[in-house]
Design a protein around this motif. Structure first.
Motif, PDB file in Angstrom:
ATOM      1  N   GLY A 132      61.740  21.474  74.711  1.00 18.10           N
ATOM      2  CA  GLY A 132      62.986  22.033  75.227  1.00 18.10           C
ATOM      3  C   GLY A 132      63.920  22.487  74.122  1.00 18.10           C
ATOM      4  O   GLY A 132      64.579  23.535  74.240  1.00 18.10           O
ATOM      5  N   LEU A 133      63.988  21.722  73.034  1.00 17.92           N
ATOM      6  CA  LEU A 133      64.849  22.078  71.905  1.00 17.92           C
ATOM      7  C   LEU A 133      64.481  23.459  71.351  1.00 17.92           C
ATOM      8  O   LEU A 133      65.352  24.294  71.101  1.00 17.92           O
ATOM      9  CB  LEU A 133      64.715  21.020  70.806  1.00 17.92           C
ATOM     10  N   VAL A 134      63.199  23.708  71.173  1.00 20.22           N
ATOM     11  CA  VAL A 134      62.753  24.977  70.592  1.00 20.22           C
ATOM     12  C   VAL A 134      62.815  26.108  71.612  1.00 20.22           C
ATOM     13  O   VAL A 134      63.283  27.216  71.325  1.00 20.22           O
ATOM     14  CB  VAL A 134      61.322  24.826  70.036  1.00 20.22           C
ATOM     15  N   ASN A 135      62.361  25.835  72.828  1.00 14.12           N
ATOM     16  CA  ASN A 135      62.275  26.905  73.816  1.00 14.12           C
ATOM     17  C   ASN A 135      63.639  27.374  74.309  1.00 14.12           C
ATOM     18  O   ASN A 135      63.784  28.531  74.714  1.00 14.12           O
ATOM     19  CB  ASN A 135      61.424  26.454  75.002  1.00 14.12           C
ATOM     20  N   MET A 136      64.634  26.506  74.284  1.00 13.73           N
ATOM     21  CA  MET A 136      65.964  26.955  74.678  1.00 13.73           C
ATOM     22  C   MET A 136      66.480  28.004  73.697  1.00 13.73           C
ATOM     23  O   MET A 136      67.082  29.012  74.101  1.00 13.73           O
ATOM     24  CB  MET A 136      66.942  25.783  74.759  1.00 13.73           C
ATOM     25  N   PHE A 137      66.244  27.780  72.400  1.00 11.00           N
ATOM     26  CA  PHE A 137      66.655  28.802  71.431  1.00 11.00           C
ATOM     27  C   PHE A 137      65.856  30.083  71.618  1.00 11.00           C
ATOM     28  O   PHE A 137      66.415  31.191  71.565  1.00 11.00           O
ATOM     29  CB  PHE A 137      66.494  28.305  69.992  1.00 11.00           C
ATOM     30  N   ALA A 138      64.545  29.956  71.837  1.00 16.16           N
ATOM     31  CA  ALA A 138      63.726  31.152  72.049  1.00 16.16           C
ATOM     32  C   ALA A 138      64.225  31.947  73.248  1.00 16.16           C
ATOM     33  O   ALA A 138      64.266  33.185  73.234  1.00 16.16           O
ATOM     34  CB  ALA A 138      62.267  30.750  72.244  1.00 16.16           C
ATOM     35  N   THR A 139      64.620  31.239  74.298  1.00 13.50           N
ATOM     36  CA  THR A 139      65.116  31.906  75.506  1.00 13.50           C
ATOM     37  C   THR A 139      66.355  32.744  75.207  1.00 13.50           C
ATOM     38  O   THR A 139      66.419  33.936  75.542  1.00 13.50           O
ATOM     39  CB  THR A 139      65.447  30.857  76.594  1.00 13.50           C
ATOM     40  N   VAL A 140      67.354  32.134  74.581  1.00 16.22           N
ATOM     41  CA  VAL A 140      68.605  32.867  74.338  1.00 16.22           C
ATOM     42  C   VAL A 140      68.413  33.946  73.285  1.00 16.22           C
ATOM     43  O   VAL A 140      69.075  34.992  73.332  1.00 16.22           O
ATOM     44  CB  VAL A 140      69.745  31.901  73.956  1.00 16.22           C
ATOM     45  N   ALA A 141      67.506  33.728  72.324  1.00 17.19           N
ATOM     46  CA  ALA A 141      67.250  34.752  71.308  1.00 17.19           C
ATOM     47  C   ALA A 141      66.638  35.992  71.943  1.00 17.19           C
ATOM     48  O   ALA A 141      67.031  37.133  71.637  1.00 17.19           O
ATOM     49  CB  ALA A 141      66.340  34.192  70.217  1.00 17.19           C
ATOM     50  N   PHE A 142      65.682  35.804  72.834  1.00 14.66           N
ATOM     51  CA  PHE A 142      65.064  36.953  73.508  1.00 14.66           C
ATOM     52  C   PHE A 142      66.045  37.634  74.461  1.00 14.66           C
ATOM     53  O   PHE A 142      66.002  38.855  74.626  1.00 14.66           O
ATOM     54  CB  PHE A 142      63.817  36.511  74.266  1.00 14.66           C
ATOM     55  N   ILE A 143      66.921  36.864  75.100  1.00 11.28           N
ATOM     56  CA  ILE A 143      67.916  37.473  75.987  1.00 11.28           C
ATOM     57  C   ILE A 143      68.865  38.363  75.179  1.00 11.28           C
ATOM     58  O   ILE A 143      69.152  39.509  75.557  1.00 11.28           O
ATOM     59  CB  ILE A 143      68.692  36.390  76.748  1.00 11.28           C
ATOM     60  N   ALA A 144      69.350  37.854  74.064  1.00 11.49           N
ATOM     61  CA  ALA A 144      70.309  38.605  73.260  1.00 11.49           C
ATOM     62  C   ALA A 144      69.676  39.802  72.563  1.00 11.49           C
ATOM     63  O   ALA A 144      70.305  40.850  72.407  1.00 11.49           O
ATOM     64  CB  ALA A 144      70.955  37.678  72.228  1.00 11.49           C
ATOM     65  N   LEU A 145      68.419  39.659  72.135  1.00 12.72           N
ATOM     66  CA  LEU A 145      67.770  40.674  71.297  1.00 12.72           C
ATOM     67  C   LEU A 145      66.592  41.338  71.991  1.00 12.72           C
ATOM     68  O   LEU A 145      65.662  41.815  71.333  1.00 12.72           O
ATOM     69  CB  LEU A 145      67.306  40.034  69.984  1.00 12.72           C
ATOM     70  N   ALA A 146      66.624  41.399  73.326  1.00 11.11           N
ATOM     71  CA  ALA A 146      65.482  41.921  74.076  1.00 11.11           C
ATOM     72  C   ALA A 146      65.159  43.365  73.699  1.00 11.11           C
ATOM     73  O   ALA A 146      63.992  43.719  73.484  1.00 11.11           O
ATOM     74  CB  ALA A 146      65.759  41.817  75.580  1.00 11.11           C
ATOM     75  N   GLY A 147      66.185  44.226  73.607  1.00  7.65           N
ATOM     76  CA  GLY A 147      65.946  45.625  73.280  1.00  7.65           C
ATOM     77  C   GLY A 147      65.318  45.826  71.910  1.00  7.65           C
ATOM     78  O   GLY A 147      64.261  46.448  71.785  1.00  7.65           O
ATOM     79  N   PRO A 148      65.950  45.297  70.830  1.00  8.82           N
ATOM     80  CA  PRO A 148      65.336  45.435  69.509  1.00  8.82           C
ATOM     81  C   PRO A 148      63.957  44.789  69.410  1.00  8.82           C
ATOM     82  O   PRO A 148      63.069  45.321  68.740  1.00  8.82           O
ATOM     83  CB  PRO A 148      66.340  44.734  68.585  1.00  8.82           C
TER      84      PRO A 148
END
Length: 546
Positions: free
Chosen positions: A340-356
Motif C-alpha cells: 500500500g505504501l508504494v502503490n499509493m504513490f504510484a497511483t497519485v503519480a500516474f494521476i498527476a502525470l498521465a498525459g506525459p
C-alpha cells in the motif's frame, strides 16, 4: 508476530524487484519500439498484432497460468516433507503439466482463426482479420513456453530461489527489442501507411511475430541453469495415481474455473475495446492503446506486489502447513502495508502525470496522449485494491483453498463486464476505453473487500485497524503529492511534454518532487514501514562503514 519481518522480506524481494524493474524498463522500451514500428492508434496492423500476441497470454492464463501459480508452490512445499524431499512427486506433477500444456498448445495453434475472431471485433475487415490470424500462428506456440517458464520458476520459488524467475523476462525483452530494431532498420518505421494491412509479406510477418515468440522460448530455457545450481534434475515420470495429486487436481480445477470466468470477462473487454478502435477518431484510445495503459498500470504491481507476494507465498505456504495462523496473518499484514505504501504513490503519480507518461510510452500527438492518459487514470485508481486482493488470494492458495477465490471472481467479473458493456453502449466513442478502465477499478475494489471479509473468517481477524490507519496516512500523503504534481505540470505547460524527450524530462523532475513530498509527509505522519526501512538502511550503512 510473523517470522517474516521487513528486513528479511526486503532481502528476499530486492533481487526480484531489481529483475522486475529491469524487465519492465525493457518492456517499455519494447513498447516504444513497437509503437515506432507499427503504431498504437487506430489502424489495422497495430491492433491485429496486439490481438494475436495477447491470445497466447490469455489462453495460457486461462488454461495454466493461474493454475500453476496456485498449485505448484504449496504442493511442492508440502512434498518436501517426504522422505525423498518431494523429488518424485515434483517430477510427476511437472510431467503431467507438460503433457497437458503441449496438447493445449497444439490445439490452440490449429484453432488460430477461431481464437482471433473470438478476441477481435466483428467490425474488422477481412484483411485485418487475416493478418491477425497469420500473426497468431507464429505467436500461439508461446503458450507451451510460458507454461514451462512458470513451472520451472515455481520450482525455484518453492526452494526459496526467487531471483531467476524475475530476471528471466529480461532475456525475453532483449530478444524482442533486437527483433524490433532489425524490423525498423530493414522495413522502416510505421509512418504514412507504410505498414498498412495490405503491405505485410512473409519476411515482415516472421520477423515481428517470430522474434516475439523466440523471446518467450529463451525466457523459459534460461531457467534450466539455476535449477541445475540448486541440485534439481527433472526426470519425466509417468503414473499419476496414488501419489497425492488429487489435492493438486482439486485446487487446479477451482483455479481453472476462476481463470475461465476472468477470461470470459476479458473477451467482453477486448471486443468492446476493439469496437471502439474500429470506429473511433484519430485521438480515440484504441485496443493497442488500452494495452499500453494496462502495461503502465501493471508496472508498480509487478515491481512490488508480485515480488513481495512471491517471497511471502513460500513462507505462508509453510506456515499454513504447520497451522501457524499467527505467522500467516502477520505476513499478510506486513505485505499489505508495504504494498500500500508504494502503490499509493504510484497511483497519485500516474494521476498527476498521465498525459506525459502516455506520451513517453506511446508517442504520437498530445491529443492521443491525453486520450491514453485518461484510460490510465481510470485504471490506476483501482491499483491499491487490485494488489491487495492479489495478496489476499495468495493466503487462500497457501491453505490449498481455490474455491473461495472462484466465488469472489464470479460477481467481480459480472460487475466489471456490466460496466464494460454499459460503457460501450452509453459513452461517447472517445470515452469508451476509459469507461472500461473505471469498470475494472470498481471490480477490483469489490473483490478486495469481499476477499478480506471471507479471509477474516478463516484467520480470526486481519489486524484491520492497523491496515486501514496505515492506508489513511498513505492517502493523505498521496493527496498532497498529487496536488504538488498537478500544480508543477500546469506551471510547466503543455509545451514541456510535446515530444518523448520532453515527456521523459517532465515525468522525471516532477516525479522526483512528488516522491519527496510523499515520503516527507509519510515521515511526519510516522508511517512505521518507512521508518523501519530507513532503520534497516542505516544499519547496513553503519555495518559497511565499520
Amino acid at each position: 508476530m510473523a517470522r517474516t519481518g521487513i528486513s528479511s522480506l526486503a532481502k528476499s524481494s530486492a533481487v526480484m524487484t531489481a529483475g522486475t524493474l529491469a524487465s519492465r524498463i525493457l518492456g517499455f522500451v519494447k513498447t516504444m519500439l513497437l509503437a515506432t514500428a507499427i503504431g498504437v492508434t487506430i489502424g489495422g496492423a497495430a491492433d491485429a498484432f496486439d490481438v494475436a500476441n495477447k491470445v497466447p497470454n490469455n489462453l495460457y492464463m486461462l488454461l495454466a497460468g493461474g493454475v500453476l501459480n496456485a498449485v505448484l508452490v504449496p504442493q511442492i512445499v508440502r512434498a518436501t516433507r517426504r522422505s525423498d524431499g518431494g523429488r518424485d512427486f515434483t517430477n510427476r506433477l511437472l510431467t503431467l503439466t507438460l503433457v497437458l500444456l503441449l496438447g493445449v498448445t497444439v490445439i490452440a495453434t490449429l484453432c488460430a482463426p477461431l481464437l482471433v475472431r473470438l478476441y477481435s471485433s466483428s467490425a474488422w475487415s477481412p484483411e485485418q482479420t487475416a493478418l491477425a490470424v497469420a500473426f497468431a500462428y507464429w505467436c500461439l506456440p508461446q503458450i507451451f513456453f510460458y507454461g514451462l517458464y512458470t513451472m520451472l520458476g515455481q520450482v525455484l520459488n518453492a526452494h526459496s530461489s526467487f531471483g531467476p524467475y524475475m530476471w528471466a523476462p529480461v532475456v525475453n525483452n532483449l530478444v524482442s527489442i533486437a527483433g524490433l530494431i532489425v524490423f525498423i532498420v530493414v522495413f522502416g518505421p510505421g509512418e504514412a501507411g507504410q505498414h498498412a494491412v495490405g503491405t505485410w509479406d512473409t519476411p515482415k510477418l516472421v520477423l515481428l511475430a517470430g522474434s516475439a515468440t523466440l523471446g518467450v522460448v529463451l525466457q523459459a530455457l534460461v531457467l534450466l541453469w539455476p535449477l541445475k545450481r540448486i541440485g534439481f534434475s527433472y526426470r519425466p515420470t509417468f503414473g499419476f495415481r496414488g501419489f497425492g495429486l488429487r489435492t493438486a487436481g482439486t485446487v487446479a480445477g477451482w483455479t481453472f474455473a476462476a481463470v475461465l470466468i476472468g477470461q470470459l470477462g476479458f473477451i467482453v473487454t477486448s471486443r468492446v475495446a476493439a469496437s471502439a478502435s474500429s470506429t473511433g477518431g484519430e485521438a480515440s484510445a484504441s485496443n493497442a492503446a488500452y494495452s499500453v495503459s494496462y502495461l503502465m498500470f501493471m508496472l508498480p504491481h509487478s515491481l512490488v506486489a508480485v515480488s513481495l507476494a512471491t517471497a511471502l507465498f513460500t513462507s505462508m505456504s509453510s506456515y499454513a502447513a504447520e497451522d501457524d495462523t499467527r505467522s500467516v496473518r502477520g505476513s499478510l499484514t506486513l505485505g499489505l502495508r508495504v504494498v500500500g505504501l508504494v502503490n499509493m504513490f504510484a497511483t497519485v503519480a500516474f494521476i498527476a502525470l498521465a498525459g506525459p507518461a502516455a506520451m513517453l510510452i506511446g508517442g504520437g500527438s498530445q491529443a492521443q496522449a491525453r486520450s491514453i492518459g485518461l484510460v490510465l487514470v481510470t485504471m490506476v485508481i483501482g491499483l491499491v485494491p487490485f494488489s491487495a486482493n492479489y495478496l489476499l488470494q495468495r493466503v487462500f492458495y497457501a491453505y490449498e483453498d481455490a474455491r473461495t477465490p472462484f466465488w469472489v471472481q464470479v460477481p467481480q467479473v459480472a460487475l466489471t463486464a456490466g460496466g464494460v458493456i454499459a460503457s460501450g453502449a452509453l459513452l461517447p466513442q472517445q470515452f469508451v476505453v476509459a469507461g472500461i478502465g473505471l469498470s475494472m477499478s470498481v471490480g477490483y475494489l469489490f473483490a478486495c473487500i469481499t476477499s478480506a471479509a471471507l479471509l477474516r473468517r478463516r484467520l480470526g481477524h486481519l489486524e484491520s485497524t492497523a491496515i486501514l490507519v496505515a492506508h489513511l496516512k498513505f492517502a493523505v500523503a498521496g493527496a498532497l503529492a498529487c496536488a504538488a504534481g498537478m500544480g508543477l505540470l500546469a506551471w510547466a505547460g503543455e509545451g514541456a511534454w510535446a515530444g518523448r524527450a520532453g515527456a521523459l524530462v517532465t515525468v522525471g523532475w516532477i516525479g522526483i518532487v512528488m516522491l519527496g513530498v510523499y515520503l516527507g509527509v509519510c515521515w511526519l505522519l510516522r508511517v512505521s514501514e518507512l521508518h523501519a526501512v530507513a532503520a534497516t538502511v542505516r544499519a547496513k550503512v553503519n555495518r559497511g562503514a565499520g
